[in-house]
Design an enzyme around this catalytic site. Structure first.
Site, mmCIF file in Angstrom:
data_model
loop_
_atom_site.group_PDB
_atom_site.id
_atom_site.type_symbol
_atom_site.label_atom_id
_atom_site.label_comp_id
_atom_site.label_asym_id
_atom_site.label_seq_id
_atom_site.Cartn_x
_atom_site.Cartn_y
_atom_site.Cartn_z
ATOM 1 N N HIS A 80 0.833 -1.202 0.000
ATOM 2 C CA HIS A 80 0.000 0.000 0.000
ATOM 3 C C HIS A 80 0.865 1.249 0.000
ATOM 4 O O HIS A 80 1.983 1.271 0.528
ATOM 5 C CB HIS A 80 -1.023 0.001 1.136
ATOM 6 C CG HIS A 80 -0.477 0.045 2.530
ATOM 7 N ND1 HIS A 80 -0.111 1.222 3.146
ATOM 8 C CD2 HIS A 80 -0.275 -0.938 3.451
ATOM 9 C CE1 HIS A 80 0.298 0.960 4.394
ATOM 10 N NE2 HIS A 80 0.220 -0.345 4.598
ATOM 11 N N ASP A 82 0.119 4.467 1.138
ATOM 12 C CA ASP A 82 0.010 5.480 2.188
ATOM 13 C C ASP A 82 0.762 5.081 3.445
ATOM 14 O O ASP A 82 1.070 3.910 3.674
ATOM 15 C CB ASP A 82 -1.457 5.760 2.517
ATOM 16 C CG ASP A 82 -2.196 4.523 3.022
ATOM 17 O OD1 ASP A 82 -1.947 3.411 2.509
ATOM 18 O OD2 ASP A 82 -3.031 4.666 3.936
ATOM 19 N N ASP A 141 6.130 0.739 6.712
ATOM 20 C CA ASP A 141 4.732 0.347 6.553
ATOM 21 C C ASP A 141 4.080 1.356 5.608
ATOM 22 O O ASP A 141 3.535 2.350 6.048
ATOM 23 C CB ASP A 141 4.048 0.348 7.926
ATOM 24 C CG ASP A 141 2.560 0.074 7.874
ATOM 25 O OD1 ASP A 141 2.083 -0.442 6.850
ATOM 26 O OD2 ASP A 141 1.865 0.403 8.853
ATOM 27 N N GLU A 175 -4.720 2.351 2.660
ATOM 28 C CA GLU A 175 -4.916 1.179 3.512
ATOM 29 C C GLU A 175 -5.136 1.581 4.948
ATOM 30 O O GLU A 175 -5.888 0.925 5.683
ATOM 31 C CB GLU A 175 -3.687 0.267 3.406
ATOM 32 C CG GLU A 175 -3.827 -1.079 4.118
ATOM 33 C CD GLU A 175 -3.327 -1.065 5.563
ATOM 34 O OE1 GLU A 175 -3.534 -2.062 6.279
ATOM 35 O OE2 GLU A 175 -2.728 -0.041 5.974
ATOM 36 N N GLU A 176 -4.496 2.663 5.358
ATOM 37 C CA GLU A 176 -4.550 3.077 6.759
ATOM 38 C C GLU A 176 -5.895 3.679 7.162
ATOM 39 O O GLU A 176 -6.079 4.088 8.299
ATOM 40 C CB GLU A 176 -3.432 4.097 7.047
ATOM 41 C CG GLU A 176 -2.024 3.595 6.768
ATOM 42 C CD GLU A 176 -1.548 2.532 7.752
ATOM 43 O OE1 GLU A 176 -2.319 2.170 8.665
ATOM 44 O OE2 GLU A 176 -0.414 2.047 7.586
ATOM 45 N N ASP A 199 2.768 -6.796 4.677
ATOM 46 C CA ASP A 199 2.281 -5.756 5.591
ATOM 47 C C ASP A 199 2.276 -6.241 7.036
ATOM 48 O O ASP A 199 1.403 -5.877 7.819
ATOM 49 C CB ASP A 199 0.874 -5.312 5.171
ATOM 50 C CG ASP A 199 0.504 -3.948 5.733
ATOM 51 O OD1 ASP A 199 1.396 -3.274 6.274
ATOM 52 O OD2 ASP A 199 -0.675 -3.572 5.644
ATOM 53 N N HIS A 382 3.820 2.671 12.813
ATOM 54 C CA HIS A 382 3.038 3.820 13.297
ATOM 55 C C HIS A 382 3.728 4.552 14.445
ATOM 56 O O HIS A 382 3.076 5.236 15.219
ATOM 57 C CB HIS A 382 1.620 3.399 13.730
ATOM 58 C CG HIS A 382 0.775 2.847 12.643
ATOM 59 N ND1 HIS A 382 -0.595 2.704 12.752
ATOM 60 C CD2 HIS A 382 1.091 2.395 11.402
ATOM 61 C CE1 HIS A 382 -1.078 2.175 11.640
ATOM 62 N NE2 HIS A 382 -0.066 1.986 10.806
#
Length: 417
Positions: A80, A82, A141, A175-176, A199, A382
């Site tokens: 992904h 983002d 990520d 995705e987030e 992921d 994150h």
């Protein structure tokens, strides 16, 4: 281009997901995602891939054609575009040799990766580690996934002696924000038989279980009144919401659960005495447990409405995504077998874990494309303490090459996928 150089070049593009724009239905929610998609598309074209397309929503698809003259299933790999909205600043990635102990990210601000807080660091003594200066996310990520996928394609093109069927690439935005890109991905026209996302975290992790996930919105409608004459008239919707929350099962919240334990997450509450809206996430690994939780909320709302008035409580429930394990049973389990063997062929023991979250493979699997989840090698998603050991990044790409080889070897005799 070396995989490390490639990864760092991706981190220089700010692709932070924009929650407000996402909530407004805009995709991609941030322009950086479009920039990254077009950059990767150019790289894939230069590597000789066909049908390289970037849609208006910044969904990238591409195909490495088969180099054999017999039919084989088509395997795909997804990442992904983002990065999480927890941090929005630009990334300043750096490569740091790690010799043990605490790792200094920012001398001026005294920001350290502390071994006491992150004991898994001891597994990477002697390795180079990619991290930031402690003021942003790294974005491994999921940019580590994109780098691993493109590096795998580069390796296959440089080694035509490796026989393979068609290999497809898919990159999706946002995705987030609840797997938004994967949910609108056109699985049917894509034409893959099975796929893998990259992921999850440390080297060796393999995921083929995640939540059955749902959303709950409970609306409490009260009756406002001036406090000087409120007796018998005021119905405080805020207190209704608090009483509703108090009747949720004790201990079944994220902060009290781990492993395969499900939960109710009281996520947001807004309102006043007249009207209050409560938003919750519902999570469970089993379909039976998930349905029980959703039914419990519906029944609790119904019972509260019988006490406070029919129009006082309205409950809206919606499914978000299903457990990917539901799509990887019986004859559909072969993507798991291939992944586990690919790990072992590269000297990596699979660490099968249930993911207490969602990933794009859940939406893709639900739409008919079975999709386990392979490690990126990174830790602390994150977080400003996100880091990526270089050997783990290389290992992720090596595993993808092995998956392609094993797909050929498993099905070259005409065995059906």
């Amino acid at each position: 281009m070396d995989i490390v150089e490639r990864f760092i070049s991706y981190t220089k593009i700010n692709t932070t997901t924009d929650r407000d724009k996402g909530a407004a239905g805009i995709m991609p929610s941030s322009e950086g995602q479009r920039v990254l998609a077009n950059k990767v598309a150019d790289e894939l074209r230069a590597l000789g891939l066909q049908d390289v397309q970037v849609s208006e929503r910044s969904i990238l698809t591409a195909t490495l054609p088969s180099n054999v003259d017999y039919p084989l299933p088509t395997v795909a790999f997804f990442g992904h575009l983002d990065t999480s909205a927890e941090q929005t600043t630009d990334t300043h990635a750096q490569i740091l040799p790690y010799q043990g102990g605490d790792l200094c990210l920012n001398q001026e601000q005294q920001i350290f990766l502390r071994q006491s807080e992150f004991p898994e660091l001891s597994e990477y003594i002697g390795d180079d580690i990619i991290a930031t200066d402690g003021t942003s996310l790294l974005g491994a990520d999921d940019k580590a996934a994109i780098a691993s996928i493109v590096n795998m394609i580069q390796y296959l093109q440089q080694h035509p002696e490796i026989k393979h069927g068609a290999v497809k690439v898919g990159l999706v935005p946002d995705e987030e924000q609840g797997l938004r890109g994967a949910k609108v991905f056109d699985v049917k026209s894509f034409g893959a038989d099975f796929a893998y996302t990259l992921d999850c975290c440390g080297i060796g992790e393999l995921v083929y279980e995640n939540w059955n996930a749902g959303d709950a919105e409970i609306i409490f409608t009260g009756q406002s009144a001036h406090p000087m004459s409120a007796k018998g008239k005021l119905k405080n919707s805020l207190l209704m919401a608090h009483k509703f929350i108090a009747m949720l099962p004790g201990g079944e919240a994220p902060e009290y659960t781990d492993g395969r334990e499900g939960y109710y997450w009281v996520k947001q509450m807004q309102g006043n005495s007249a009207k209050t809206v409560l938003k919750m996430d519902v999570r469970d690994f089993t379909e039976q447990g998930y349905q029980h939780r959703m039914a419990f909320l519906a029944k609790l709302a119904e019972n509260c409405a019988s006490l406070w008035g029919t129009e006082s409580v309205k409950c809206h429930l919606a499914d978000r995504y299903a457990n990917v394990f539901n799509s990887l049973q019986g004859e559909s389990a072969y993507p798991i077998d291939i992944a586990e063997q690919a790990y072992r062929n590269r000297g990596i023991e699979p660490k099968v874990i249930p993911m207490r979250g969602g990933y794009d493979g859940a939406a893709l699997s639900q739409n008919g494309l079975p999709c386990p989840n392979i490690f990126t090698g990174a830790h602390n998603f994150h977080s400003i303490y996100e880091y990526l050991p270089v050997k783990s990044l290389r290992a992720a790409s090596d595993v993808l090459v092995e998956v392609v080889k094993l797909t050929h070897d498993r099905f070259r005799d005409g065995t059906k996928a």
